[in-house]
Design an enzyme around this catalytic site. Structure first.
Site, mmCIF file in Angstrom:
data_model
loop_
_atom_site.group_PDB
_atom_site.id
_atom_site.type_symbol
_atom_site.label_atom_id
_atom_site.label_comp_id
_atom_site.label_asym_id
_atom_site.label_seq_id
_atom_site.Cartn_x
_atom_site.Cartn_y
_atom_site.Cartn_z
ATOM 1 N N GLU A 1 -4.693 -3.792 -6.142
ATOM 2 C CA GLU A 1 -3.367 -3.306 -5.815
ATOM 3 C C GLU A 1 -2.215 -4.375 -6.728
ATOM 4 O O GLU A 1 -2.623 -5.234 -7.383
ATOM 5 C CB GLU A 1 -3.039 -3.789 -4.213
ATOM 6 C CG GLU A 1 -4.011 -2.807 -3.475
ATOM 7 C CD GLU A 1 -3.639 -3.010 -1.939
ATOM 8 O OE1 GLU A 1 -3.404 -4.322 -1.470
ATOM 9 O OE2 GLU A 1 -3.343 -2.206 -1.238
ATOM 10 N N LYS B 1 -17.107 -8.243 -6.388
ATOM 11 C CA LYS B 1 -18.479 -8.618 -5.337
ATOM 12 C C LYS B 1 -17.950 -7.870 -4.012
ATOM 13 O O LYS B 1 -17.241 -6.901 -4.147
ATOM 14 C CB LYS B 1 -18.979 -9.937 -5.288
ATOM 15 C CG LYS B 1 -19.441 -10.331 -6.532
ATOM 16 C CD LYS B 1 -20.245 -11.751 -6.509
ATOM 17 C CE LYS B 1 -19.532 -12.937 -6.360
ATOM 18 N NZ LYS B 1 -20.205 -14.060 -6.355
ATOM 19 N N THR C 1 -15.450 -4.560 8.273
ATOM 20 C CA THR C 1 -14.798 -3.369 8.637
ATOM 21 C C THR C 1 -15.013 -2.501 7.111
ATOM 22 O O THR C 1 -14.938 -1.384 7.294
ATOM 23 C CB THR C 1 -13.413 -3.688 9.093
ATOM 24 O OG1 THR C 1 -13.138 -4.479 10.133
ATOM 25 C CG2 THR C 1 -12.920 -2.347 9.508
ATOM 26 N N LYS D 1 0.729 -1.365 0.053
ATOM 27 C CA LYS D 1 -0.010 -0.186 -0.042
ATOM 28 C C LYS D 1 0.740 1.406 0.032
ATOM 29 O O LYS D 1 0.730 2.067 -1.050
ATOM 30 C CB LYS D 1 -0.799 -0.019 1.287
ATOM 31 C CG LYS D 1 -1.813 -0.973 1.350
ATOM 32 C CD LYS D 1 -2.611 -1.002 2.598
ATOM 33 C CE LYS D 1 -3.819 -2.021 2.531
ATOM 34 N NZ LYS D 1 -4.681 -2.069 1.158
ATOM 35 N N GLU E 1 -9.293 -4.070 0.141
ATOM 36 C CA GLU E 1 -8.875 -5.684 -0.185
ATOM 37 C C GLU E 1 -9.646 -6.621 1.035
ATOM 38 O O GLU E 1 -8.913 -6.508 2.087
ATOM 39 C CB GLU E 1 -7.464 -5.728 -0.006
ATOM 40 C CG GLU E 1 -6.580 -4.902 -1.367
ATOM 41 C CD GLU E 1 -6.940 -5.689 -2.665
ATOM 42 O OE1 GLU E 1 -7.517 -6.756 -2.745
ATOM 43 O OE2 GLU E 1 -6.491 -5.144 -3.654
ATOM 44 N N SER F 1 -11.382 -7.399 7.067
ATOM 45 C CA SER F 1 -12.586 -8.206 6.556
ATOM 46 C C SER F 1 -13.670 -7.244 6.021
ATOM 47 O O SER F 1 -13.593 -5.934 5.942
ATOM 48 C CB SER F 1 -13.066 -8.360 8.038
ATOM 49 O OG SER F 1 -13.499 -7.202 8.845
ATOM 50 N N VAL F 2 -14.638 -7.906 5.395
ATOM 51 C CA VAL F 2 -15.849 -7.094 4.551
ATOM 52 C C VAL F 2 -16.451 -6.443 5.642
ATOM 53 O O VAL F 2 -16.756 -5.181 5.375
ATOM 54 C CB VAL F 2 -16.518 -8.252 3.988
ATOM 55 C CG1 VAL F 2 -17.873 -7.609 3.371
ATOM 56 C CG2 VAL F 2 -16.028 -9.070 3.255
ATOM 57 N N CYS G 1 -6.051 -14.334 2.675
ATOM 58 C CA CYS G 1 -7.226 -13.916 2.114
ATOM 59 C C CYS G 1 -7.722 -14.737 0.967
ATOM 60 O O CYS G 1 -8.873 -15.236 0.836
ATOM 61 C CB CYS G 1 -7.047 -12.521 1.730
ATOM 62 S SG CYS G 1 -5.822 -12.142 0.611
HETATM 63 P P1 NAD Z 1 -10.187 -6.373 10.488
HETATM 64 O O1 NAD Z 1 -11.240 -5.973 9.480
HETATM 65 O O2 NAD Z 1 -10.693 -6.817 11.788
HETATM 66 O O3 NAD Z 1 -8.969 -5.238 10.734
HETATM 67 C C1 NAD Z 1 -8.420 -4.895 9.785
HETATM 68 C C2 NAD Z 1 -7.844 -3.495 10.342
HETATM 69 O O4 NAD Z 1 -8.941 -2.514 10.592
HETATM 70 C C3 NAD Z 1 -7.071 -3.596 11.703
HETATM 71 O O5 NAD Z 1 -5.951 -2.596 11.559
HETATM 72 C C4 NAD Z 1 -8.062 -3.119 12.713
HETATM 73 O O6 NAD Z 1 -7.601 -2.269 13.776
HETATM 74 C C5 NAD Z 1 -8.960 -2.074 11.699
HETATM 75 N N1 NAD Z 1 -10.062 -1.650 12.108
HETATM 76 C C6 NAD Z 1 -10.998 -2.419 12.884
HETATM 77 N N2 NAD Z 1 -12.228 -1.662 12.863
HETATM 78 C C7 NAD Z 1 -12.043 -0.523 11.984
HETATM 79 C C8 NAD Z 1 -12.936 0.577 11.589
HETATM 80 N N3 NAD Z 1 -14.180 0.607 12.084
HETATM 81 N N4 NAD Z 1 -12.367 1.612 10.865
HETATM 82 C C9 NAD Z 1 -11.173 1.490 10.653
HETATM 83 N N5 NAD Z 1 -10.347 0.661 10.693
HETATM 84 C C10 NAD Z 1 -10.764 -0.549 11.554
HETATM 85 O O7 NAD Z 1 -9.484 -7.750 9.699
HETATM 86 P P2 NAD Z 1 -8.656 -8.586 10.396
HETATM 87 O O8 NAD Z 1 -9.162 -9.714 10.924
HETATM 88 O O9 NAD Z 1 -7.346 -8.044 10.797
HETATM 89 O O10 NAD Z 1 -7.986 -9.429 8.959
HETATM 90 C C11 NAD Z 1 -8.569 -10.805 8.413
HETATM 91 C C12 NAD Z 1 -9.455 -10.366 7.082
HETATM 92 O O11 NAD Z 1 -8.814 -9.762 6.209
HETATM 93 C C13 NAD Z 1 -9.945 -11.539 6.542
HETATM 94 O O12 NAD Z 1 -11.358 -11.461 6.082
HETATM 95 C C14 NAD Z 1 -9.081 -11.743 5.460
HETATM 96 O O13 NAD Z 1 -9.605 -12.342 4.178
HETATM 97 C C15 NAD Z 1 -8.706 -10.106 4.984
HETATM 98 N N6 NAD Z 1 -7.564 -9.881 4.006
HETATM 99 C C16 NAD Z 1 -7.778 -9.496 2.539
HETATM 100 C C17 NAD Z 1 -6.699 -9.432 2.080
HETATM 101 C C18 NAD Z 1 -7.044 -9.274 0.393
HETATM 102 O O14 NAD Z 1 -5.956 -8.696 -0.195
HETATM 103 N N7 NAD Z 1 -7.908 -9.293 -0.070
HETATM 104 C C19 NAD Z 1 -5.510 -9.913 2.170
HETATM 105 C C20 NAD Z 1 -5.309 -10.098 3.702
HETATM 106 C C21 NAD Z 1 -6.520 -10.390 4.577
#
Ligand code: NAD
Length: 469
Positions: A448, A441, A222, A153, A240, A219-220, A274
């Site tokens: 990226e 979706k 967040t 990023k 992502e 996550s979706v 992911c």
């Molecule tokens: P998460 O959404 O819980 O947290 C991700 C980040 O967001 C953390 O830094 C967290 O502190 C922050 N966050 C939480 N709430 C927030 C809010 N309201 N506003 C702004 N920031 C906030 O996700 P996670 O559990 O850390 O990661 C796992 C998820 O990430 C899985 O769903 C996985 O599939 C996904 N993921 C996707 C990719 C991709 O490239 N598509 C890559 C890696 C992980």
């Protein structure tokens, strides 16, 4: 024990309130992360805004700085990789590449020259199209690949002339904060700011009207919240998000060979990837052989502390994730699933869950419908490949999908029917340095990647139109 500082306006800031970070293999505290409050977040965004004009004006400085940052990451690669293993759990032999890949990303973008659009004339007017950075970019990252995702990023963002406020996950902040310390003297003050804390810190950064663009991986749920927040100022977004990738195995494969490959694309990083295979659809003729080979491979997997040389799979990164995987497998069992390997947490300490192969469930079961993000794989039989494609697509997710076959020609017309941002034949969960990565979706917005694919999401176009006086 060390308290890791934040990096704000070129200063290392240790806060009075900190968050303990745990080694998931021992449940022991391995360090404390400083936690940003509203005043520190405001300082970080203000500093990024102040640093923006000089940074965006000097391309050579940006290229030089990215190269210098790459040198620092290479010099400290083994220290950073060890820290990732300590806070995230992945075996050392797998985290070793993460800081090196980040350094390669920095070098790749330092050398990247965006292709300028040729000026042209139209109705006596001269028209030029230029690219401009947004200003302050917020980068919010998850815990599964903390350093790699951060640099995917911030590197193109910085190369394009933006300044950055980044926030790592509260589960794995130490590697990012250590990098902040190491890069303090590499970047001019305010260009790269790193703050830490839980979701509310991310939310406060995302809300700040001075932030022009948010790039988020997580996550979706967040992602959706950030999308809503961003709507107020029409902030630009790269999201992502999660996935529930399907792999479809046709009955012309060699089960033993394919099972070994499938095992790793489903269970690498203990399934916390992911675009890991999260639903496996297998044609009836090879179903039993594949399930059997996967279960045998799972049973002989060495699960343990990632610091030990022979460990193949480490623990789950957080207690929440560990309990979630156990809950999904228990739910499957309660609904009549057959557990072919694993199926219960390993004795602690440590959040260890063994690779678990599950059959006898299908759509409608939580383990199939939800993103497990852990080492439990449902295997589902099918007869007709069109039926498998329909099942693979029957999800709100659309990150990745694959077809496995002994006859590539057979898969080629089928592969494009899969509704996912990345589709593979006879492989899965592999990116490319030059190709984009992103989901269809609910799995995301934008892409990226290396080169233009990564760069273009950190600039906006401006059309300059000049008429004669
Ligand atoms: P998460 O959404 O819980 O947290 C991700 C980040 O967001 C953390 O830094 C967290 O502190 C922050 N966050 C939480 N709430 C927030 C809010 N309201 N506003 C702004 N920031 C906030 O996700 P996670 O559990 O850390 O990661 C796992 C998820 O990430 C899985 O769903 C996985 O599939 C996904 N993921 C996707 C990719 C991709 O490239 N598509 C890559 C890696 C992980």
């Amino acid at each position: 024990m060390k308290t890791y500082p934040l990096l704000i306006d070129g200063e290392l800031v240790v806060t009075a309130t900190t968050d303990a970070v745990f080694d998931p293999a021992t449940e022991q505290v391995v360090g404390h992360a400083s936690r940003a409050d509203a005043a520190l977040i405001d300082r970080a965004v203000s500093a990024a805004l102040r640093a923006f004009p000089a940074w965006s004006a000097d391309t050579a400085l940006r290229q030089r700085t990215l190269r210098a940052a790459a040198v620092v990451l290479r010099e400290h690669a083994s220290e950073i990789s060890r820290l990732i293993t300590l806070e995230q759990g992945r075996p050392l032999k797998n985290t070793a590449a993460e800081p090196l890949n980040a350094a390669a990303t920095l070098e790749q973008f330092a050398d990247y020259a965006p292709e300028a659009a040729a000026p042209f004339e139209e109705g006596g007017k001269q028209i030029r199209i230029i690219r401009k950075p947004f200003g302050v970019v917020a980068a919010i990252t998850p815990w599964n690949v903390p350093v790699g995702i951060l640099f995917t990023k911030i590197t193109p963002a910085l190369r394009a002339g933006n300044t950055v406020v980044a926030k790592p996950s509260e589960h794995t902040p130490l590697s990012t904060l250590r990098i902040a310390e190491l890069l303090r003297d590499v970047f001019p003050p305010g260009v790269l700011n790193i703050v830490a804390g839980a979701g509310e810190v991310g939310a406060a950064i995302a809300r700040d009207p001075r932030v022009g663009k948010i790039t988020f991986t997580g996550s979706v749920a967040t992602g959706r919240r950030i999308f809503e927040t961003a709507a107020r100022d029409i902030k630009r977004l790269t999201l992502e998000l999660g996935g529930n990738d399907a792999a479809i195995v046709l009955d012309d494969v060699d089960p033993e060979t394919v099972a070994e490959k499938l095992f790793w694309v489903a269970f690498r990083n203990s399934g916390q990837v992911c675009f890991a295979v999260k639903r496996l659809f297998v044609q009836r003729g090879v179903f039993d052989a594949i399930v059997d080979a996967l279960a045998r491979r799972a049973e002989r997997t060495r699960v343990g502390n990632g610091l030990e040389a022979d460990t193949e799979l480490g623990p789950l990164t957080s207690r929440t994730q560990y309990e979630r995987v156990a809950e999904l497998v228990d739910d499957a069992r309660a609904h009549g699933a057959r557990i072919h390997s694993g199926g219960a947490p390993l004795e602690g300490p440590g959040w260890f869950y063994p690779p678990t192969i599950v059959s006898g469930i299908g759509p409608g079961s939580r383990l199939v419908d939800e993103e497990q993000f852990g080492p439990a794989l449902p295997v589902i039989p099918f007869d007709d490949v069109e039926e498998a494609i329909a099942l693979a697509n029957a999800t709100p997710f659309g990150l990745g999908a694959s077809i496995w076959t002994g006859n590539v020609e057979r898969a080629l017309p089928l592969i494009e029917q899969l509704d996912a941002g990345m589709v593979w034949i006879n492989r899965h969960a592999e990116g490319s340095k030059q190709a984009p990565k992103g989901g269809h979706k609910s799995s995301g917005l934008g892409v990226e990647g290396g080169g233009a694919w990564g760069y273009e999401h950190y600039v906006q176009v401006q059309v300059v139109s000049v008429a004669a006086p």
